[in-house]
Design a protein around this motif. Structure first.
Motif, short mmCIF file in Angstrom:
data_model
loop_
_atom_site.label_atom_id
_atom_site.label_comp_id
_atom_site.label_asym_id
_atom_site.label_seq_id
_atom_site.Cartn_x
_atom_site.Cartn_y
_atom_site.Cartn_z
N ALA A 159 0.78 -1.37 0.08
CA ALA A 159 0.18 0.10 0.20
C ALA A 159 1.04 1.35 -0.07
CB ALA A 159 -0.90 -0.11 1.06
N GLN A 160 0.93 2.11 -1.07
CA GLN A 160 1.60 3.11 -1.00
C GLN A 160 1.32 4.26 0.01
OE1 GLN A 160 3.26 4.15 -4.99
NE2 GLN A 160 2.55 6.40 -5.05
N SER A 161 2.39 5.09 0.58
CA SER A 161 2.12 6.08 1.41
C SER A 161 2.91 6.81 1.35
CB SER A 161 2.24 5.17 2.87
OG SER A 161 3.72 4.96 3.22
N ASN A 162 3.43 7.36 0.18
CA ASN A 162 4.41 8.87 -0.10
C ASN A 162 3.55 9.95 0.23
OD1 ASN A 162 6.33 7.01 -1.10
ND2 ASN A 162 5.57 7.18 -3.35
N MET A 163 4.28 10.55 1.33
CA MET A 163 3.85 11.99 1.82
C MET A 163 5.01 12.74 2.20
SD MET A 163 1.36 14.39 2.05
CE MET A 163 -0.05 13.63 1.88
N ALA A 164 5.44 13.85 1.39
CA ALA A 164 6.78 14.60 1.91
C ALA A 164 6.09 15.39 3.08
CB ALA A 164 7.25 15.14 0.72
N VAL A 167 -4.22 6.76 3.94
CA VAL A 167 -5.23 6.76 3.23
C VAL A 167 -5.27 4.98 2.25
CG1 VAL A 167 -6.54 7.43 1.50
CG2 VAL A 167 -5.96 8.90 3.00
N ALA A 168 -4.23 5.02 1.72
CA ALA A 168 -4.30 3.74 0.84
C ALA A 168 -4.06 2.72 1.81
CB ALA A 168 -2.85 3.82 -0.22
#
Length: 292
Positions: A232-237, A244-245
């Motif tokens: 589940a991708q969680s990229n957030m800088a 959310v994912a």
């Protein structure tokens, strides 16, 4: 290309780069943490070259396009960023005026990427393993604790053999003292990964238990300890992790389990509705639209 070799590749190729590409290379070598979250256009403006020059630079390094280079930079740094660095990065690409739109768009992209990356076969195998487990342990620490509690709450309504492992009066390992090869452990973790979660999965592995990881990549330290990995991708800088994912994947897991136990769920919630009404757990309205 291995992420650890990226900076070395830039250094080796530097003498053969064009003047504009050298400016990009120098910027990335000095400010790779910021470059990782810049679009090709923004990186070009920061350096003083055209967007097409940035794209050609990525190609020169062996990438099929700039997004691939950007992804490699993000993979390289995401486990190393401190909270202070995340705040500085979020200020660069999300302003107070566009925070709502920026974050929502980022979360939408995370769900889209998750839909593409996640293995449906692995998902089905995880569901099957839950029904074959004598006991299910769930662990998610730090920011992942909310996900662990959410998953544990709903799975326990369906399966009755679920335990969320968390910090408390007893040590985490004491809570898993009787774990065996008949059990399943679900570990939830995203950058920056909690060390204790990784240790728990190793402990479960040593006891022969089946291990499920819900994490952001097959390169995650949780994935290396798991029999099944749900991506589940969680990229957030930013200083706030994007969950959310991961939550969407967890929702799907709960629903998939629930669909196999329709009759049990129906009986469970029928009983719960009676209890909720008797003890006024939720607000209700009478015929005159007044709360009772």
């Amino acid at each position: 290309m291995e992420n650890k070799d990226l900076m070395r590749t830039i250094q080796v190729k530097f003498p053969r780069l064009s003047k504009g590409q050298k400016l990009i290379a120098e910027y990335i070598l000095k400010h790779y943490d910021k470059a990782a979250f810049m679009t090709a256009a923004k990186l070009g403006v920061s350096v003083g070259v055209s967007e097409s020059t940035v794209v050609r630079f990525a190609n020169e390094l062996g990438f099929t396009g700039y997004p691939k280079l950007q992804k490699a930079l993000q993979e390289m740094i995401k486990n190393k960023l401190t909270t202070v660095q995340r705040i500085e990065l979020s200020n660069d690409y999300i302003s107070q005026e566009n925070a709502l739109k920026g974050v929502l768009k980022s979360d939408m992209e995370n769900i889209r990427a998750t839909l593409e990356k996640i293995s449906y076969k692995t998902f089905d195998s995880v569901v099957n393993s839950l029904f074959g487990a004598k006991k299910i342990y769930i662990i998610g620490l730090r920011s992942s604790s909310a996900l662990a509690e959410f998953l544990g709450f709903y799975l326990n309504l369906i399966l009755d053999n679920v335990q969320v492992v968390a910090y408390g009066v007893s040590d985490i390992f004491e809570q898993m003292l009787n774990i065996s090869e008949d059990d399943v452990v679900i570990g939830i973790g995203f950058p920056r990964y909690a060390i204790r979660t990784i240790e728990v999965l190793s402990f479960a592995q040593s006891r022969g238990a089946k291990v499920v990881a819900i994490t952001d990549s097959l390169l995650s330290p949780l994935a290396s300890k798991a029999d099944f990995t749900l991506i589940a991708q969680s990229n957030m800088a930013s200083f706030v992790d994007s969950l959310v994912a991961p939550l969407s994947v967890i929702n799907a897991l709960i629903i998939a389990v629930g669909l196999r136990e329709k009759d049990k769920i129906s009986n469970t919630f029928t009983n719960l509705e009676e209890i909720w009404q008797e003890y006024g757990v939720y607000s209700l309205k009478d015929k005159e639209n007044k709360f009772i």
